[in-house]
Design a protein around this motif. Structure first.
Motif, PDB file in Angstrom:
ATOM      1  N   ALA A  65       0.826  -1.212   0.000  1.00 29.67           N
ATOM      2  CA  ALA A  65       0.000   0.000   0.000  1.00 29.67           C
ATOM      3  C   ALA A  65       0.861   1.263   0.000  1.00 29.67           C
ATOM      4  O   ALA A  65       0.536   2.250  -0.666  1.00 29.67           O
ATOM      5  CB  ALA A  65      -0.931  -0.010   1.218  1.00 29.67           C
ATOM      6  N   LEU A  66       1.963   1.221   0.758  1.00 28.36           N
ATOM      7  CA  LEU A  66       2.870   2.369   0.758  1.00 28.36           C
ATOM      8  C   LEU A  66       3.470   2.587  -0.630  1.00 28.36           C
ATOM      9  O   LEU A  66       3.613   3.735  -1.083  1.00 28.36           O
ATOM     10  CB  LEU A  66       3.988   2.153   1.778  1.00 28.36           C
ATOM     11  CG  LEU A  66       3.660   2.434   3.235  1.00 28.36           C
ATOM     12  CD1 LEU A  66       4.827   2.027   4.122  1.00 28.36           C
ATOM     13  CD2 LEU A  66       3.328   3.902   3.447  1.00 28.36           C
ATOM     14  N   GLY A  67       3.841   1.499  -1.287  1.00 27.24           N
ATOM     15  CA  GLY A  67       4.397   1.628  -2.631  1.00 27.24           C
ATOM     16  C   GLY A  67       3.404   2.250  -3.595  1.00 27.24           C
ATOM     17  O   GLY A  67       3.755   3.126  -4.397  1.00 27.24           O
ATOM     18  N   ILE A  68       2.132   1.809  -3.505  1.00 24.79           N
ATOM     19  CA  ILE A  68       1.102   2.377  -4.382  1.00 24.79           C
ATOM     20  C   ILE A  68       0.880   3.849  -4.067  1.00 24.79           C
ATOM     21  O   ILE A  68       0.780   4.696  -4.968  1.00 24.79           O
ATOM     22  CB  ILE A  68      -0.212   1.586  -4.227  1.00 24.79           C
ATOM     23  CG1 ILE A  68      -0.024   0.140  -4.733  1.00 24.79           C
ATOM     24  CG2 ILE A  68      -1.346   2.267  -4.969  1.00 24.79           C
ATOM     25  CD1 ILE A  68      -1.208  -0.755  -4.467  1.00 24.79           C
ATOM     26  N   ALA A  69       0.813   4.158  -2.769  1.00 22.32           N
ATOM     27  CA  ALA A  69       0.562   5.547  -2.370  1.00 22.32           C
ATOM     28  C   ALA A  69       1.692   6.462  -2.814  1.00 22.32           C
ATOM     29  O   ALA A  69       1.460   7.557  -3.338  1.00 22.32           O
ATOM     30  CB  ALA A  69       0.373   5.625  -0.858  1.00 22.32           C
ATOM     31  N   MET A  70       2.926   6.031  -2.611  1.00 25.81           N
ATOM     32  CA  MET A  70       4.054   6.868  -2.990  1.00 25.81           C
ATOM     33  C   MET A  70       4.189   6.972  -4.509  1.00 25.81           C
ATOM     34  O   MET A  70       4.600   8.002  -5.031  1.00 25.81           O
ATOM     35  CB  MET A  70       5.348   6.312  -2.392  1.00 25.81           C
ATOM     36  CG  MET A  70       5.397   6.383  -0.874  1.00 25.81           C
ATOM     37  SD  MET A  70       5.091   8.052  -0.231  1.00 25.81           S
ATOM     38  CE  MET A  70       3.402   7.868   0.379  1.00 25.81           C
ATOM     39  N   ALA A  71       3.829   5.896  -5.220  1.00 18.16           N
ATOM     40  CA  ALA A  71       3.878   5.940  -6.680  1.00 18.16           C
ATOM     41  C   ALA A  71       2.898   6.963  -7.232  1.00 18.16           C
ATOM     42  O   ALA A  71       3.140   7.566  -8.285  1.00 18.16           O
ATOM     43  CB  ALA A  71       3.573   4.560  -7.262  1.00 18.16           C
ATOM     44  N   ALA A  72       1.787   7.173  -6.533  1.00 18.44           N
ATOM     45  CA  ALA A  72       0.809   8.168  -6.972  1.00 18.44           C
ATOM     46  C   ALA A  72       1.091   9.546  -6.391  1.00 18.44           C
ATOM     47  O   ALA A  72       0.933  10.563  -7.072  1.00 18.44           O
ATOM     48  CB  ALA A  72      -0.598   7.721  -6.567  1.00 18.44           C
ATOM     49  N   LEU A  73       1.529   9.595  -5.133  1.00 18.67           N
ATOM     50  CA  LEU A  73       1.697  10.878  -4.457  1.00 18.67           C
ATOM     51  C   LEU A  73       2.904  11.646  -4.971  1.00 18.67           C
ATOM     52  O   LEU A  73       2.839  12.862  -5.179  1.00 18.67           O
ATOM     53  CB  LEU A  73       1.821  10.649  -2.952  1.00 18.67           C
ATOM     54  CG  LEU A  73       1.840  11.893  -2.068  1.00 18.67           C
ATOM     55  CD1 LEU A  73       0.581  12.718  -2.288  1.00 18.67           C
ATOM     56  CD2 LEU A  73       1.971  11.507  -0.596  1.00 18.67           C
ATOM     57  N   GLY A  74       4.032  10.944  -5.156  1.00 18.91           N
ATOM     58  CA  GLY A  74       5.240  11.636  -5.612  1.00 18.91           C
ATOM     59  C   GLY A  74       5.036  12.351  -6.940  1.00 18.91           C
ATOM     60  O   GLY A  74       5.226  13.575  -7.029  1.00 18.91           O
ATOM     61  N   PRO A  75       4.642  11.656  -8.012  1.00 20.26           N
ATOM     62  CA  PRO A  75       4.373  12.348  -9.278  1.00 20.26           C
ATOM     63  C   PRO A  75       3.263  13.388  -9.169  1.00 20.26           C
ATOM     64  O   PRO A  75       3.302  14.420  -9.851  1.00 20.26           O
ATOM     65  CB  PRO A  75       3.964  11.203 -10.214  1.00 20.26           C
ATOM     66  CG  PRO A  75       4.590   9.992  -9.632  1.00 20.26           C
ATOM     67  CD  PRO A  75       4.551  10.196  -8.160  1.00 20.26           C
ATOM     68  N   GLY A  76       2.260  13.122  -8.324  1.00 16.59           N
ATOM     69  CA  GLY A  76       1.188  14.098  -8.154  1.00 16.59           C
ATOM     70  C   GLY A  76       1.691  15.424  -7.616  1.00 16.59           C
ATOM     71  O   GLY A  76       1.301  16.496  -8.091  1.00 16.59           O
ATOM     72  N   VAL A  77       2.576  15.351  -6.611  1.00 17.43           N
ATOM     73  CA  VAL A  77       3.146  16.576  -6.048  1.00 17.43           C
ATOM     74  C   VAL A  77       4.010  17.281  -7.085  1.00 17.43           C
ATOM     75  O   VAL A  77       3.980  18.518  -7.219  1.00 17.43           O
ATOM     76  CB  VAL A  77       3.959  16.250  -4.780  1.00 17.43           C
ATOM     77  CG1 VAL A  77       4.693  17.494  -4.280  1.00 17.43           C
ATOM     78  CG2 VAL A  77       3.055  15.715  -3.685  1.00 17.43           C
ATOM     79  N   ILE A  78       4.789  16.504  -7.842  1.00 21.72           N
ATOM     80  CA  ILE A  78       5.632  17.107  -8.882  1.00 21.72           C
ATOM     81  C   ILE A  78       4.781  17.810  -9.942  1.00 21.72           C
ATOM     82  O   ILE A  78       5.096  18.929 -10.387  1.00 21.72           O
ATOM     83  CB  ILE A  78       6.526  16.026  -9.527  1.00 21.72           C
ATOM     84  CG1 ILE A  78       7.546  15.506  -8.503  1.00 21.72           C
ATOM     85  CG2 ILE A  78       7.249  16.582 -10.751  1.00 21.72           C
ATOM     86  CD1 ILE A  78       8.381  14.355  -9.003  1.00 21.72           C
ATOM     87  N   LEU A  79       3.678  17.174 -10.368  1.00 20.60           N
ATOM     88  CA  LEU A  79       2.795  17.792 -11.351  1.00 20.60           C
ATOM     89  C   LEU A  79       2.163  19.073 -10.796  1.00 20.60           C
ATOM     90  O   LEU A  79       2.025  20.068 -11.516  1.00 20.60           O
ATOM     91  CB  LEU A  79       1.703  16.804 -11.760  1.00 20.60           C
ATOM     92  CG  LEU A  79       2.148  15.634 -12.646  1.00 20.60           C
ATOM     93  CD1 LEU A  79       0.990  14.671 -12.872  1.00 20.60           C
ATOM     94  CD2 LEU A  79       2.674  16.150 -13.976  1.00 20.60           C
ATOM     95  N   LEU A  80       1.795  19.038  -9.518  1.00 23.92           N
ATOM     96  CA  LEU A  80       1.195  20.229  -8.906  1.00 23.92           C
ATOM     97  C   LEU A  80       2.199  21.376  -8.872  1.00 23.92           C
ATOM     98  O   LEU A  80       1.877  22.515  -9.222  1.00 23.92           O
ATOM     99  CB  LEU A  80       0.702  19.892  -7.500  1.00 23.92           C
ATOM    100  CG  LEU A  80       0.084  21.056  -6.709  1.00 23.92           C
ATOM    101  CD1 LEU A  80      -1.136  21.604  -7.444  1.00 23.92           C
ATOM    102  CD2 LEU A  80      -0.289  20.604  -5.304  1.00 23.92           C
ATOM    103  N   VAL A  81       3.425  21.079  -8.446  1.00 20.29           N
ATOM    104  CA  VAL A  81       4.465  22.113  -8.402  1.00 20.29           C
ATOM    105  C   VAL A  81       4.766  22.613  -9.810  1.00 20.29           C
ATOM    106  O   VAL A  81       4.903  23.831 -10.047  1.00 20.29           O
ATOM    107  CB  VAL A  81       5.742  21.562  -7.732  1.00 20.29           C
ATOM    108  CG1 VAL A  81       6.871  22.581  -7.816  1.00 20.29           C
ATOM    109  CG2 VAL A  81       5.468  21.205  -6.279  1.00 20.29           C
ATOM    110  N   GLY A  82       4.853  21.686 -10.766  1.00 22.27           N
ATOM    111  CA  GLY A  82       5.093  22.093 -12.143  1.00 22.27           C
ATOM    112  C   GLY A  82       3.987  22.981 -12.683  1.00 22.27           C
ATOM    113  O   GLY A  82       4.246  23.953 -13.401  1.00 22.27           O
TER     114      GLY A  82
END
Length: 398
Positions: free
Chosen positions: A359-376
């Motif tokens: 579950a942590l792997g799934i969450a981080m796989a979605a959260l990390g790129p999501g934060v990067i897209l938001l910042v971008g």
């Protein structure tokens, strides 16, 4: 012989602190003077709740203490001599706690009873397990299992923390950078465009309005956020509000899976340790419920304990609550049928930890790129808001 914590000055005027054992505080001061130290304060290592909370051991220190003590006990040393040997090789808070335990043991207390005087350092789980180990004559084995338990809990907490560090750090840096742009950079750049008297593009006007809002009300917004956080923390101290929030958190798709797996793993591993130490099941259930953070799951465990008290099997009681993963319940049922409940509880804990890692792997796989897209996206908006007036000015000049 009680233990005393002291603070003293040596011949060169340097302050030193430590712990020593003496019959009285006066005798402790005499020992210090014999060593060439001038005592400033000599206080008995108290077992009051306040002191226990202030001087409690960290989980890593407890694990180290349990493992070293198990090795010394297994070698045949009496408890008091084992504690004395540990105190000689320890320092700081750990040395103070070990010498305080030895003082109680020398007064005739069992090790579990000595630990009971320091609940901040030794939770009920440790006290119950040690008491069972002393009664069964298997103290060294129980101490080793306690060390393994503490280390596994630390490893689980560290995995969760490490998984959250990257998105939290990225979010913090993004907020700091965008705030700095809004307060210092954007007003100076946009101010140049406003001198031309031309209608500015919509993104530029939005950016100017947002920058003005941050400049004029940024401090109040920060105070509001801090006040909201404090109010939320105070509200969560209310049992009924905390219970509602915990029940809601379990319904959130990814977060609920994480929270359920984490608490189930904690419960199963703690119960495995206690049942393996021959602690009665009802007592073990009560203690195991204390390590569960989610109030809904904790309430479900309390209700399951009542059903077990009435004669129902543990697996059936947990299944009736509907709050625990079916795989864990089936493993517990298998352990009850085979008479290997502690082993199957350990298997259930390992399975839930694997589920947590997934579950942590799934969450981080979605959260990390999501934060990067938001910042971008935020950076793209700022860049466009600055570049569009430049393009407009160039077209006017032509």
């Amino acid at each position: 012989m009680p233990a005393f914590e002291y603070s003293a000055l040596d011949a060169s005027g340097r302050r030193s602190r430590g712990v020593l054992q003496a019959d009285t505080a006066r005798a402790a001061r005499a020992q210090l003077r014999e060593r060439g130290l001038n005592p400033l304060s000599v206080d008995e290592a108290t077992s009051s709740p306040a002191a226990g909370g202030a001087r409690s051991l960290r989980s890593s220190q407890r694990a180290l203490l349990m493992r070293q003590l198990a090795t010394l006990v297994a070698s045949g040393l009496p408890i008091d001599e084992s504690l004395a040997a540990l105190a000689e090789g320890s320092e700081g808070r750990l040395r103070t706690q070990v010498m305080a335990l030895r003082a109680r043991v020398l007064e005739g207390s069992a090790l579990a009873a000595a630990m009971a005087e320091y609940p901040g350092s030794f939770p009920a789980l440790y006290r119950a397990s040690v008491a069972a180990g002393e009664a069964a004559g298997k103290l060294d084995g129980i101490l080793l299992r306690l060390a393994d338990y503490a280390e596994s809990r630390d490893a689980l907490a560290n995995r969760v923390l490490l998984a959250l560090i990257y998105p939290l750090l990225l979010s913090t840096v993004a907020i700091a950078v965008v705030s700095g742009l809004m307060v210092w950079v954007v007003p100076q750049v946009i101010g140049v465009f406003s001198q031309f008297g031309q209608a500015l593009p919509l993104p530029t006007r939005m950016l100017m309005a947002l920058s003005a809002l941050v400049q004029d009300y940024g401090l109040w917004m920060l105070i509001g956020v801090v006040a909201a956080v404090i109010a939320a923390a105070l509200a969560l101290r209310q049992p009924h509000l905390r219970a509602r929030l915990d029940a809601l958190s379990l319904r959130i798709p990814v977060w609920g899976r994480l929270a359920r797996a984490l608490d189930t793993a904690r419960f199963a591993r703690t119960l495995a340790l206690l049942t393996g130490a021959a602690v009665p099941l009802l007592d073990a259930l009560t203690i195991s419920g204390q390590v569960v953070q989610n109030q809904l799951l904790r309430t479900s465990l309390a209700q399951a304990a009542l059903r077990v008290r009435e004669g129902q099997g543990l697996a059936r009681a947990l299944a009736d609550s509907g709050q625990f993963p079916p795989v864990a319940v089936r493993l517990i049922a298998s352990g009850e049928r085979s008479g290997r409940l502690d082993a199957m509880l350990g298997e259930a804990a390992q399975h839930q930890e694997r589920e947590l890692d997934t579950a942590l792997g799934i969450a981080m796989a979605a959260l990390g790129p999501g934060v990067i897209l938001l910042v971008g996206g935020l950076v793209l908006f700022v860049v466009l808001a600055i570049l569009l007036p430049i393009f407009q000015i160039n077209s006017l000049i032509r």
